[in-house]
Write a protein that holds these residues in place. Sequence first.
Motif, mmCIF file in Angstrom:
data_model
loop_
_atom_site.group_PDB
_atom_site.id
_atom_site.type_symbol
_atom_site.label_atom_id
_atom_site.label_comp_id
_atom_site.label_asym_id
_atom_site.label_seq_id
_atom_site.Cartn_x
_atom_site.Cartn_y
_atom_site.Cartn_z
ATOM 1 N N UNK A 19 0.815 -1.214 0.000
ATOM 2 C CA UNK A 19 0.000 0.000 0.000
ATOM 3 C C UNK A 19 0.842 1.255 0.000
ATOM 4 N N UNK A 20 1.945 1.234 0.761
ATOM 5 C CA UNK A 20 2.855 2.379 0.813
ATOM 6 C C UNK A 20 3.512 2.612 -0.546
ATOM 7 N N UNK A 21 3.943 1.529 -1.197
ATOM 8 C CA UNK A 21 4.592 1.656 -2.512
ATOM 9 C C UNK A 21 3.621 2.204 -3.558
ATOM 10 N N UNK A 22 2.391 1.680 -3.554
ATOM 11 C CA UNK A 22 1.392 2.165 -4.510
ATOM 12 C C UNK A 22 1.086 3.641 -4.257
ATOM 13 N N UNK A 23 1.020 4.035 -2.991
ATOM 14 C CA UNK A 23 0.775 5.438 -2.656
ATOM 15 C C UNK A 23 1.885 6.327 -3.196
ATOM 16 N N UNK A 24 3.132 5.828 -3.142
ATOM 17 C CA UNK A 24 4.251 6.611 -3.673
ATOM 18 C C UNK A 24 4.212 6.664 -5.198
ATOM 19 N N UNK A 25 3.937 5.531 -5.820
ATOM 20 C CA UNK A 25 3.922 5.482 -7.284
ATOM 21 C C UNK A 25 2.834 6.368 -7.867
ATOM 22 N N UNK A 26 1.663 6.365 -7.229
ATOM 23 C CA UNK A 26 0.524 7.101 -7.772
ATOM 24 C C UNK A 26 0.450 8.533 -7.253
ATOM 25 N N UNK A 27 1.268 8.863 -6.268
ATOM 26 C CA UNK A 27 1.343 10.219 -5.718
ATOM 27 C C UNK A 27 -0.029 10.733 -5.269
ATOM 28 N N UNK A 28 -0.725 9.897 -4.535
ATOM 29 C CA UNK A 28 -2.041 10.314 -4.038
ATOM 30 C C UNK A 28 -1.867 11.267 -2.861
ATOM 31 N N UNK A 29 -2.941 11.863 -2.436
ATOM 32 C CA UNK A 29 -2.888 12.810 -1.330
ATOM 33 C C UNK A 29 -2.443 12.118 -0.043
ATOM 34 N N UNK A 30 -1.713 12.862 0.767
ATOM 35 C CA UNK A 30 -1.200 12.286 2.017
ATOM 36 C C UNK A 30 -2.319 11.753 2.895
ATOM 37 N N UNK A 31 -3.447 12.463 2.933
ATOM 38 C CA UNK A 31 -4.560 12.033 3.775
ATOM 39 C C UNK A 31 -5.166 10.709 3.344
ATOM 40 N N UNK A 32 -4.937 10.323 2.072
ATOM 41 C CA UNK A 32 -5.504 9.072 1.567
ATOM 42 C C UNK A 32 -4.504 7.921 1.603
ATOM 43 N N UNK A 33 -3.269 8.209 1.966
ATOM 44 C CA UNK A 33 -2.270 7.134 2.006
ATOM 45 C C UNK A 33 -2.635 6.069 3.032
ATOM 46 N N UNK A 34 -3.170 6.511 4.162
ATOM 47 C CA UNK A 34 -3.479 5.533 5.199
ATOM 48 C C UNK A 34 -4.600 4.585 4.757
ATOM 49 N N UNK A 35 -5.441 5.053 3.814
ATOM 50 C CA UNK A 35 -6.472 4.165 3.282
ATOM 51 C C UNK A 35 -5.833 3.007 2.525
ATOM 52 N N UNK A 36 -4.784 3.309 1.755
ATOM 53 C CA UNK A 36 -4.094 2.256 1.002
ATOM 54 C C UNK A 36 -3.287 1.356 1.937
ATOM 55 N N UNK A 37 -2.707 1.935 2.984
ATOM 56 C CA UNK A 37 -1.984 1.113 3.967
ATOM 57 C C UNK A 37 -2.941 0.147 4.658
ATOM 58 N N UNK A 38 -4.121 0.658 5.043
ATOM 59 C CA UNK A 38 -5.120 -0.203 5.689
ATOM 60 C C UNK A 38 -5.634 -1.250 4.718
ATOM 61 N N UNK A 39 -5.855 -0.859 3.465
ATOM 62 C CA UNK A 39 -6.311 -1.817 2.452
ATOM 63 C C UNK A 39 -5.278 -2.913 2.239
ATOM 64 N N UNK A 40 -4.008 -2.544 2.184
ATOM 65 C CA UNK A 40 -2.946 -3.535 2.016
ATOM 66 C C UNK A 40 -2.848 -4.474 3.203
ATOM 67 N N UNK A 41 -3.024 -3.926 4.423
ATOM 68 C CA UNK A 41 -2.981 -4.768 5.620
ATOM 69 C C UNK A 41 -4.111 -5.794 5.595
ATOM 70 N N UNK A 42 -5.322 -5.337 5.240
ATOM 71 C CA UNK A 42 -6.449 -6.267 5.155
ATOM 72 C C UNK A 42 -6.257 -7.300 4.070
ATOM 73 N N UNK A 43 -5.699 -6.875 2.939
ATOM 74 C CA UNK A 43 -5.449 -7.797 1.832
ATOM 75 C C UNK A 43 -4.405 -8.842 2.221
ATOM 76 N N UNK A 44 -3.401 -8.429 3.001
ATOM 77 C CA UNK A 44 -2.374 -9.380 3.441
ATOM 78 C C UNK A 44 -2.953 -10.467 4.317
ATOM 79 N N UNK A 45 -3.826 -10.068 5.235
ATOM 80 C CA UNK A 45 -4.454 -11.050 6.114
ATOM 81 C C UNK A 45 -5.426 -11.933 5.335
ATOM 82 N N UNK A 46 -6.133 -11.342 4.370
ATOM 83 C CA UNK A 46 -7.049 -12.122 3.536
ATOM 84 C C UNK A 46 -6.291 -13.152 2.719
ATOM 85 N N UNK A 47 -5.107 -12.779 2.247
ATOM 86 C CA UNK A 47 -4.286 -13.715 1.475
ATOM 87 C C UNK A 47 -3.753 -14.838 2.360
ATOM 88 N N UNK A 48 -3.484 -14.529 3.629
ATOM 89 C CA UNK A 48 -2.945 -15.542 4.543
ATOM 90 C C UNK A 48 -3.986 -16.588 4.907
#
Length: 346
Positions: A117-146
């Motif tokens: 999520x952090x890498x995608x946020x950097x690549x896409x240069x989204x707003x700082x306030x929305x970065x945590x949404x991608x971090x949370x999405x990535x965390x949930x996706x990681x657990x879903x994959x596990x």
Amino acid sequence: FVGLLTGLVAVPYHYCLYYFFNLRSEFFASRPEWYWHIPLFLFFWAVLIFVSWLVMKMPLITGGGIPQTRAAINGRITYKHPFIELVSKFFGGILSVSAGLSLGREGPSVQIGSYVGCLVARWTRILRGERKQLLAAGAGAGLAAAFAAPLASSLLVIESIERFDAPKTAITTILAGVVAGAIANMIFPINPYHEIQAVAPDLTFSLQIKLFLLFAVVVSIFGKFYSLLMLYVKRIYPAIKQPEYIKLLGLLVMAYIISLTLTDLTGGGEQFLMEQALGGTQSILWITGMMLLHVVFTVYSFSSGLPGGSFIPTLVTGGLLGKICALLLVQHGVIAPENISYVMLI
């Protein structure tokens, strides 16, 4: 997109853990000559020393990774080198568990997702306030994959990592979890837990309520003891006045001895729990001894700070405690033997 990338990283992580566990199990099951154990033991020791060096260089990859993920989402820390740390967490977790330590895959999967999520946020240069949404999405996706459980994983992230503060958090986390979970289901189409026949006991409603309240008290007391023991050992482990490679040697000796006698109890103990839920041993003393051994082994493994979570080992402890309670109830004629796996699940 975060869910897709996380699934493509976290699912191979899960697959490698199973692959190397089976490889190690086959080696010990083949009963090789004694001299083959010497190079393997030295190899595992070198592996743990290397992973410990990685953790020293990149402190954020230590342990399960859920506290670090929570801190990154809430802005208390920043991932300065997310790609390098992701790669280190990926291989460090695989190597630690493959050496036989009692560590889980869920924490690293969560942190791997947050790195994505952090890498995608950097690549896409989204707003700082929305970065945590991608971090949370990535965390949930990681657990879903596990665990191939998108809804449960998303709820866990919302409840314990991000805290529910906006519908967008829930939506992004669930979307990413569904995509990652779909990838996990393609790679792991068969869920071994489905083989467990959890038959509910034929009891009156009031008696079931009393039993569940009793279980709640027993598990809560033991869980609190387990938690305090974990915190205590994590505090005294760094204070042990021995070089790190000597402490890792002691940990590996414990892991290797358990592998020689009961390989399924290593690597988190998930296979041992499955075996007991599908029948296993009916001796209360033996199950109690194995549970206590697993607790000590898990606490020691997790306190080392090597990459790996404590969630699956904790589930194993809870399941074994459930089996002990169920066997006692069977002895007193309260429930039938076919209800044991149901109590283990509870």
